[in-house]
Scaffold this motif. Sequence first.
Motif, PDB file in Angstrom:
ATOM      1  N   ALA A  39     -32.005  77.443  42.406  1.00 40.05           N
ATOM      2  CA  ALA A  39     -32.453  77.816  41.065  1.00 40.05           C
ATOM      3  C   ALA A  39     -31.578  77.115  40.019  1.00 40.05           C
ATOM      4  O   ALA A  39     -30.348  77.152  40.130  1.00 40.05           O
ATOM      5  CB  ALA A  39     -32.375  79.321  40.871  1.00 40.05           C
ATOM      6  N   TYR A 171     -39.845  84.520  38.875  1.00 40.27           N
ATOM      7  CA  TYR A 171     -39.049  84.042  40.004  1.00 40.27           C
ATOM      8  C   TYR A 171     -38.082  85.130  40.450  1.00 40.27           C
ATOM      9  O   TYR A 171     -37.506  85.835  39.615  1.00 40.27           O
ATOM     10  CB  TYR A 171     -38.215  82.815  39.613  1.00 40.27           C
ATOM     11  CG  TYR A 171     -38.991  81.546  39.383  1.00 40.27           C
ATOM     12  CD1 TYR A 171     -39.364  80.736  40.455  1.00 40.27           C
ATOM     13  CD2 TYR A 171     -39.326  81.123  38.101  1.00 40.27           C
ATOM     14  CE1 TYR A 171     -40.064  79.557  40.255  1.00 40.27           C
ATOM     15  CE2 TYR A 171     -40.037  79.953  37.887  1.00 40.27           C
ATOM     16  CZ  TYR A 171     -40.391  79.168  38.960  1.00 40.27           C
ATOM     17  OH  TYR A 171     -41.086  77.999  38.757  1.00 40.27           O
ATOM     18  N   ILE A 173     -34.556  85.273  42.407  1.00 42.87           N
ATOM     19  CA  ILE A 173     -33.459  84.395  42.809  1.00 42.87           C
ATOM     20  C   ILE A 173     -32.447  85.211  43.607  1.00 42.87           C
ATOM     21  O   ILE A 173     -31.920  86.221  43.111  1.00 42.87           O
ATOM     22  CB  ILE A 173     -32.781  83.763  41.578  1.00 42.87           C
ATOM     23  CG1 ILE A 173     -33.822  83.031  40.718  1.00 42.87           C
ATOM     24  CG2 ILE A 173     -31.662  82.819  42.001  1.00 42.87           C
ATOM     25  CD1 ILE A 173     -33.307  82.599  39.361  1.00 42.87           C
ATOM     26  N   ILE A 179     -34.264  80.232  45.277  1.00 46.01           N
ATOM     27  CA  ILE A 179     -35.520  80.889  44.958  1.00 46.01           C
ATOM     28  C   ILE A 179     -36.043  81.616  46.195  1.00 46.01           C
ATOM     29  O   ILE A 179     -36.221  81.013  47.255  1.00 46.01           O
ATOM     30  CB  ILE A 179     -36.580  79.879  44.473  1.00 46.01           C
ATOM     31  CG1 ILE A 179     -36.074  79.077  43.263  1.00 46.01           C
ATOM     32  CG2 ILE A 179     -37.892  80.599  44.150  1.00 46.01           C
ATOM     33  CD1 ILE A 179     -35.915  79.868  42.008  1.00 46.01           C
TER      34      ILE A 179
END
Length: 201
Positions: A39, A171, A173, A179
Amino acid sequence: MSNRLLIPLAALALALPVASYAQQTPPRMATPLVVGSVAPAFKGLDAAGRPVALQQLLKKGPVVLYFYRGQWCPFCNKQLSQLQDSLQLLTAKGAQVVVVTPETQENIGKTVAKTKAAFPIVHDQDFAIMTAYHTAFTVDPATVLKYKAFGVDLQKANASPDDVLPVPATYVIGRDGRIKFTYFNPDYRQRVSVRRVAAAL
């Protein structure tokens, strides 16, 4: 916002063609980051001017990163209200929730007032975070005119000379900085549920 404006904005959200996304020229390819990829690091300021940094958030737990378009978007307001109402589903799993938007801090304040959001909302200066996460795209001129007909000036709302918005992506993380989950739908009317995000955690 007055009741008189609620109907036009709702009509705006429904009137804009979803297919217009495919006709837009993104400043960078608006496609989701791949699950398992690292990420991108980011820093920004929330509505109160406090710094928010991914590296610091990850020290506390996994991060759920949302993108939204602006306080003028009824679909965004609904999503953030639902997120606030169900926030415990994510925080109970140790998640840190942060939301990113191109709109100005003044408009973020309006979003907070509408949604009662208790999580940090970061102003994405120069669309840097949106670009790093591949959510940014340039709105086509015809759609820009449609927005303006409903009283929404993207350049003014975002304090930018460019008509740029994010795909309202989400997303997850992991603490390892990678991710773990992506929800990425160009149809701005479709948003991921908090329960689905919680399951991804």
